[in-house]
Design a protein around this motif. Structure first.
Motif, short mmCIF file in Angstrom:
data_model
loop_
_atom_site.label_atom_id
_atom_site.label_comp_id
_atom_site.label_asym_id
_atom_site.label_seq_id
_atom_site.Cartn_x
_atom_site.Cartn_y
_atom_site.Cartn_z
N ALA A 36 -3.34 6.99 -35.26
CA ALA A 36 -4.81 7.04 -35.20
C ALA A 36 -5.32 5.86 -34.39
CB ALA A 36 -5.38 6.99 -36.61
N PRO A 37 -6.35 6.06 -33.61
CA PRO A 37 -6.90 4.94 -32.82
C PRO A 37 -7.44 3.85 -33.74
CG PRO A 37 -8.37 6.84 -32.76
CD PRO A 37 -7.11 7.31 -33.41
N ALA A 38 -7.32 2.61 -33.30
CA ALA A 38 -7.83 1.50 -34.09
C ALA A 38 -9.35 1.60 -34.21
CB ALA A 38 -7.42 0.18 -33.46
N ALA A 39 -9.84 1.24 -35.36
CA ALA A 39 -11.29 1.30 -35.58
C ALA A 39 -12.03 0.28 -34.72
CB ALA A 39 -11.60 1.06 -37.06
N PHE A 40 -11.41 -0.88 -34.50
CA PHE A 40 -12.05 -1.96 -33.75
C PHE A 40 -11.11 -2.45 -32.66
CE2 PHE A 40 -13.57 -2.01 -38.14
CZ PHE A 40 -14.92 -1.77 -37.93
N THR A 41 -11.67 -2.82 -31.52
CA THR A 41 -10.87 -3.27 -30.39
C THR A 41 -11.44 -4.57 -29.83
OG1 THR A 41 -12.21 -1.94 -28.86
CG2 THR A 41 -10.19 -0.93 -29.74
N LEU A 42 -10.59 -5.30 -29.13
CA LEU A 42 -10.99 -6.57 -28.52
C LEU A 42 -11.80 -6.30 -27.26
CD1 LEU A 42 -10.62 -9.72 -28.56
CD2 LEU A 42 -8.70 -9.34 -26.97
N PRO A 43 -13.02 -6.79 -27.16
CA PRO A 43 -13.79 -6.61 -25.93
C PRO A 43 -13.28 -7.55 -24.84
CG PRO A 43 -15.02 -8.00 -27.43
CD PRO A 43 -13.78 -7.56 -28.18
N ALA A 44 -13.38 -7.12 -23.61
CA ALA A 44 -12.98 -7.98 -22.49
C ALA A 44 -13.99 -9.12 -22.35
CB ALA A 44 -12.92 -7.17 -21.21
N LEU A 45 -13.51 -10.25 -21.87
CA LEU A 45 -14.43 -11.34 -21.54
C LEU A 45 -15.36 -10.88 -20.41
CD1 LEU A 45 -12.17 -14.54 -21.48
CD2 LEU A 45 -13.99 -14.02 -23.12
N PRO A 46 -16.62 -11.25 -20.45
CA PRO A 46 -17.54 -10.85 -19.38
C PRO A 46 -17.43 -11.71 -18.13
CG PRO A 46 -18.74 -12.00 -21.11
CD PRO A 46 -17.32 -11.88 -21.58
N TYR A 47 -16.41 -12.56 -18.04
CA TYR A 47 -16.19 -13.44 -16.90
C TYR A 47 -14.73 -13.85 -16.93
CZ TYR A 47 -17.81 -15.85 -21.06
OH TYR A 47 -18.02 -16.19 -22.36
N ALA A 48 -14.26 -14.47 -15.86
CA ALA A 48 -12.87 -14.95 -15.81
C ALA A 48 -12.67 -16.11 -16.78
CB ALA A 48 -12.53 -15.38 -14.39
N PRO A 49 -11.44 -16.31 -17.28
CA PRO A 49 -11.21 -17.40 -18.24
C PRO A 49 -11.57 -18.79 -17.72
CG PRO A 49 -9.36 -15.88 -18.25
CD PRO A 49 -10.25 -15.47 -17.11
N ASP A 50 -11.51 -18.98 -16.39
CA ASP A 50 -11.83 -20.30 -15.85
C ASP A 50 -13.29 -20.42 -15.41
OD1 ASP A 50 -11.82 -18.66 -13.65
OD2 ASP A 50 -10.53 -19.94 -12.42
N ALA A 51 -14.10 -19.40 -15.68
CA ALA A 51 -15.47 -19.37 -15.16
C ALA A 51 -16.40 -20.37 -15.82
CB ALA A 51 -16.05 -17.96 -15.31
N LEU A 52 -16.03 -20.88 -17.00
CA LEU A 52 -16.91 -21.79 -17.72
C LEU A 52 -16.56 -23.25 -17.50
CD1 LEU A 52 -17.27 -19.88 -21.12
CD2 LEU A 52 -18.55 -19.58 -18.99
N GLU A 53 -15.58 -23.52 -16.66
CA GLU A 53 -15.23 -24.91 -16.36
C GLU A 53 -16.38 -25.57 -15.60
OE1 GLU A 53 -11.43 -24.82 -14.40
OE2 GLU A 53 -10.35 -24.64 -16.28
N PRO A 54 -16.62 -26.87 -15.79
CA PRO A 54 -15.81 -27.81 -16.57
C PRO A 54 -16.18 -27.88 -18.05
CG PRO A 54 -17.55 -29.00 -15.45
CD PRO A 54 -17.69 -27.56 -15.04
N ALA A 55 -17.19 -27.13 -18.50
CA ALA A 55 -17.60 -27.24 -19.90
C ALA A 55 -16.50 -26.78 -20.85
CB ALA A 55 -18.87 -26.43 -20.13
N ILE A 56 -15.87 -25.64 -20.53
CA ILE A 56 -14.77 -25.11 -21.34
C ILE A 56 -13.65 -24.73 -20.39
CG2 ILE A 56 -14.06 -23.37 -23.02
CD1 ILE A 56 -16.97 -23.08 -23.83
N ASP A 57 -12.44 -25.22 -20.67
CA ASP A 57 -11.32 -25.01 -19.75
C ASP A 57 -10.71 -23.62 -19.91
OD1 ASP A 57 -8.58 -25.53 -21.59
OD2 ASP A 57 -10.40 -26.48 -22.33
N ALA A 58 -9.99 -23.20 -18.87
CA ALA A 58 -9.41 -21.86 -18.82
C ALA A 58 -8.38 -21.64 -19.92
CB ALA A 58 -8.78 -21.62 -17.45
#
Length: 243
Positions: A36-58
């Motif tokens: 059965a399909p999982a009831a809940f799934t992980l949403p994709a990030l709305p940006y690349a993992p390094d997009a928030l640097e330098p505030a938050i690192d990749a």
């Protein structure tokens, strides 16, 4: 001429004849039922993992999203699957009645909702923008100025003992308030001390900032304003104000 006994002759012929194995016709194994399909799934990030640097690192973003948030999703699916009464309920329904649910559901539903909200609260620094005139007016009326609001938000975040979250909410009376919650609780929960609609929230768990800031939570809170998605926060405020 020597005569061969008919019985011996038959035995000799039988031994010479090839043996044919008698086998049942092969049948294909029954196909296993599709999971059965999982009831809940992980949403994709709305940006690349390094997009928030330098505030938050990749690296922090990759681990935070792909490991921590994924674990909340996986554990929530497991918890819901063991209770027929919870099957088919939305994430929002689980969150709003979390105080009446088992700890595994409360913690993981909260973790899933909080992180989905958190990712959308941030954007790359160049896209951060500013609060809408309506939100700026409301913040100034409630806290004195934008700088005073940020100082109060920081104070609430640094005062949160252990792990948790700090929020800006719209209360039922329409006023803004800063509040914080422990663990993966949030102001939508029936168990929340201060209830309201979150429009801004920051993660105070160490996994959100430790690789870059170590124990300097205050520095993390200061740097985080660089990536706040004020357009989204303003949209949430406008929607909350219409309710």
């Amino acid at each position: 001429m020597r005569m061969i006994h008919p019985l011996l002759s038959a035995l000799a012929l039988g031994m010479a004849a090839p043996l044919v194995a008698q086998t049942a016709p092969a049948t294909a194994p029954a196909a296993a039922p599709a999971p059965a399909p999982a009831a809940f799934t992980l949403p994709a990030l709305p940006y690349a993992p390094d997009a928030l640097e330098p505030a938050i690192d990749a690296q922090t973003m990759t681990i935070h999203h792909g490991k921590h948030h994924q674990a909340y999703v996986d554990n929530l699916n497991k918890a819901v699957a063991t209770d027929a009464a919870l099957k088919g309920m939305t994430l929002e329904q689980l969150v709003t009645k979390a105080g009446t649910l088992p700890a595994a559901v409360r913690n993981n539903a909260g973790g899933h909702w909080n992180h989905g909200f958190f990712w959308k609260t941030m954007v790359p620094p160049a896209q951060a923008g500013t609060a809408s005139p309506a939100l700026t007016k409301a913040i100034t009326a409630q806290f004195g100025s934008m700088d005073q609001f940020k100082a109060a938000f920081k104070a609430a975040g640094t005062a949160r003992f252990g792990s948790g979250w700090v929020w800006l909410i719209v209360k039922p009376d329409g006023k803004l308030a800063i509040t914080s919650t422990p663990n993966q609780d949030n102001p939508l929960m029936d168990a929340a001390e201060d209830k309201g609609l979150p429009i801004l929230g920051n993660d105070m768990w160490e996994h959100a900032y430790y690789l870059k800031y170590q124990n300097r939570r205050a520095d993390y809170l200061d740097g985080w304003w660089q990536v706040v998605n004020w357009g989204e926060v303003s949209r949430r405020f406008a929607a909350a104000s219409k309710r």
